[in-house]
Design a protein around this motif. Structure first.
Motif, short mmCIF file in Angstrom:
data_model
loop_
_atom_site.label_atom_id
_atom_site.label_comp_id
_atom_site.label_asym_id
_atom_site.label_seq_id
_atom_site.Cartn_x
_atom_site.Cartn_y
_atom_site.Cartn_z
N UNK A 66 0.84 -1.19 0.00
CA UNK A 66 0.00 0.00 0.00
C UNK A 66 0.87 1.25 0.00
N UNK A 67 0.25 2.41 0.10
CA UNK A 67 1.01 3.65 0.10
C UNK A 67 1.53 4.02 1.50
N UNK A 82 2.02 21.60 -12.38
CA UNK A 82 1.71 20.18 -12.54
C UNK A 82 1.66 19.51 -11.18
N UNK A 83 0.99 18.36 -11.13
CA UNK A 83 0.87 17.58 -9.91
C UNK A 83 1.18 16.12 -10.19
N UNK A 84 2.00 15.51 -9.34
CA UNK A 84 2.19 14.07 -9.29
C UNK A 84 1.73 13.61 -7.92
N UNK A 85 1.07 12.46 -7.85
CA UNK A 85 0.57 12.04 -6.54
C UNK A 85 0.48 10.53 -6.39
N UNK A 86 0.60 10.13 -5.15
CA UNK A 86 0.39 8.75 -4.74
C UNK A 86 -0.82 8.77 -3.81
N UNK A 87 -1.92 8.21 -4.26
CA UNK A 87 -3.13 8.17 -3.43
C UNK A 87 -3.97 6.99 -3.86
N UNK A 88 -5.23 6.98 -3.49
CA UNK A 88 -6.09 5.83 -3.79
C UNK A 88 -6.25 5.62 -5.28
N UNK A 89 -6.26 6.70 -6.05
CA UNK A 89 -6.50 6.61 -7.49
C UNK A 89 -5.23 6.66 -8.33
N UNK A 90 -4.10 6.95 -7.72
CA UNK A 90 -2.85 7.11 -8.47
C UNK A 90 -1.74 6.26 -7.84
N UNK A 91 -0.96 5.59 -8.70
CA UNK A 91 0.17 4.76 -8.24
C UNK A 91 -0.29 3.71 -7.23
N UNK A 121 -4.68 -2.08 -5.71
CA UNK A 121 -6.12 -1.98 -5.94
C UNK A 121 -6.49 -2.56 -7.31
N UNK A 122 -5.73 -2.21 -8.34
CA UNK A 122 -6.03 -2.70 -9.68
C UNK A 122 -5.83 -4.21 -9.75
N UNK A 174 -0.38 -3.68 -18.46
CA UNK A 174 -1.51 -2.85 -18.04
C UNK A 174 -1.29 -2.28 -16.65
N UNK A 175 -0.83 -3.11 -15.71
CA UNK A 175 -0.59 -2.64 -14.35
C UNK A 175 0.45 -1.53 -14.32
N UNK A 176 1.54 -1.73 -15.04
CA UNK A 176 2.60 -0.72 -15.04
C UNK A 176 2.13 0.57 -15.70
N UNK A 177 1.39 0.45 -16.79
CA UNK A 177 0.93 1.65 -17.49
C UNK A 177 -0.13 2.42 -16.74
N UNK A 178 -1.10 1.70 -16.17
CA UNK A 178 -2.22 2.34 -15.50
C UNK A 178 -1.83 2.97 -14.16
N UNK A 179 -0.79 2.45 -13.52
CA UNK A 179 -0.46 2.91 -12.17
C UNK A 179 0.87 3.66 -12.10
#
Length: 217
Positions: free
Chosen positions: A11-12, A130-139, A143-144, A161-166
């Motif tokens: 997890x994060x 710009x914004x980069x983030x690690x949260x529930x929807x990013x990185x 979850x995926x 897919x996992x690497x690209x989407x996250x």
């Protein structure tokens, strides 16, 4: 991740801890490391790596990537700026400024998001933010992966897919700028890590193939 025997390490939570630990002892230690780089580890499995045994980058990996991308010059803030659950640090270079936010807790508790407003004194309106983030929807590959049915072995297509989407991604964000002050508004969850990049100068290069000018940001 694929064995899921030590879920918190995927997890994060470790990501937020890595960021806070890197900021707090800055003047006390010369360096530190994360143990260990991959879940492929000869002694036992504990999910301690930055990568899963299939090579999927965890949030902790992206936290290290964020730290590596920070500008060399750290701006001096209040001494308690990065000590609490919600922390902030700032960095700058000749062409940009970075604002790093985190909300670090030792447990992944489900709590309301923390509303944070950051005000930055700037002589002129930045060219881009710009914004980069690690949260529930990013990185968040865990979850995926769970949404995929928690396959113990990933196919090449699933890995891609996992690497690209996250992956850690830059996204343009809105902000307010009035009277030489820029205001950023964030809703930060438990163990989230956000980093804003304020580009004060846009750099360009000439693309010979396209025959036109391209921005680097």
């Amino acid at each position: 991740m694929e064995q899921n025997k030590n879920r918190p390490n995927d997890t994060r939570k470790p990501a937020a801890y890595i960021v806070k630990a890197a900021l707090d002892p800055e003047k006390l230690v010369a360096g530190s490391s994360v143990w260990c780089f991959s879940d492929i580890f000869e002694e036992f499995y504990g999910g301690f790596g930055l990568l899963t045994h299939s090579g999927i980058s965890k949030p902790a990996y992206y936290a290290m990537k964020m730290l590596a991308e920070l500008c060399d010059n750290r701006i001096v803030l209040d001494k308690d700026a990065s000590d609490g659950e919600v922390g902030i640090a700032a960095f700058e270079d000749v062409d940009k400024m970075q604002i790093l936010l985190f909300r670090q807790k030792m447990k992944n508790e489900v709590l309301p998001k923390e509303h944070i407003e950051v005000e930055v004194a700037l002589e002129r309106n930045p060219k881009e933010v710009f914004l980069e983030r690690i949260d529930e929807e990013h990185c968040n590959p865990l979850q995926l992966w769970e949404e995929m049915g928690s396959p113990q072995e990933l196919t090449n297509k699933q890995k891609e897919m996992l690497l690209g989407e996250t992956a850690l991604k830059m996204e343009r964000v809105s902000y307010e700028y009035t009277e030489h002050r820029l205001t950023l508004k964030a809703e930060v969850g438990v163990n989230d890590v956000w980093i804003y990049a304020l580009f004060l100068i846009i750099l360009y290069f000439f693309d010979r193939q396209k025959g036109d000018i391209q921005s680097v940001v």
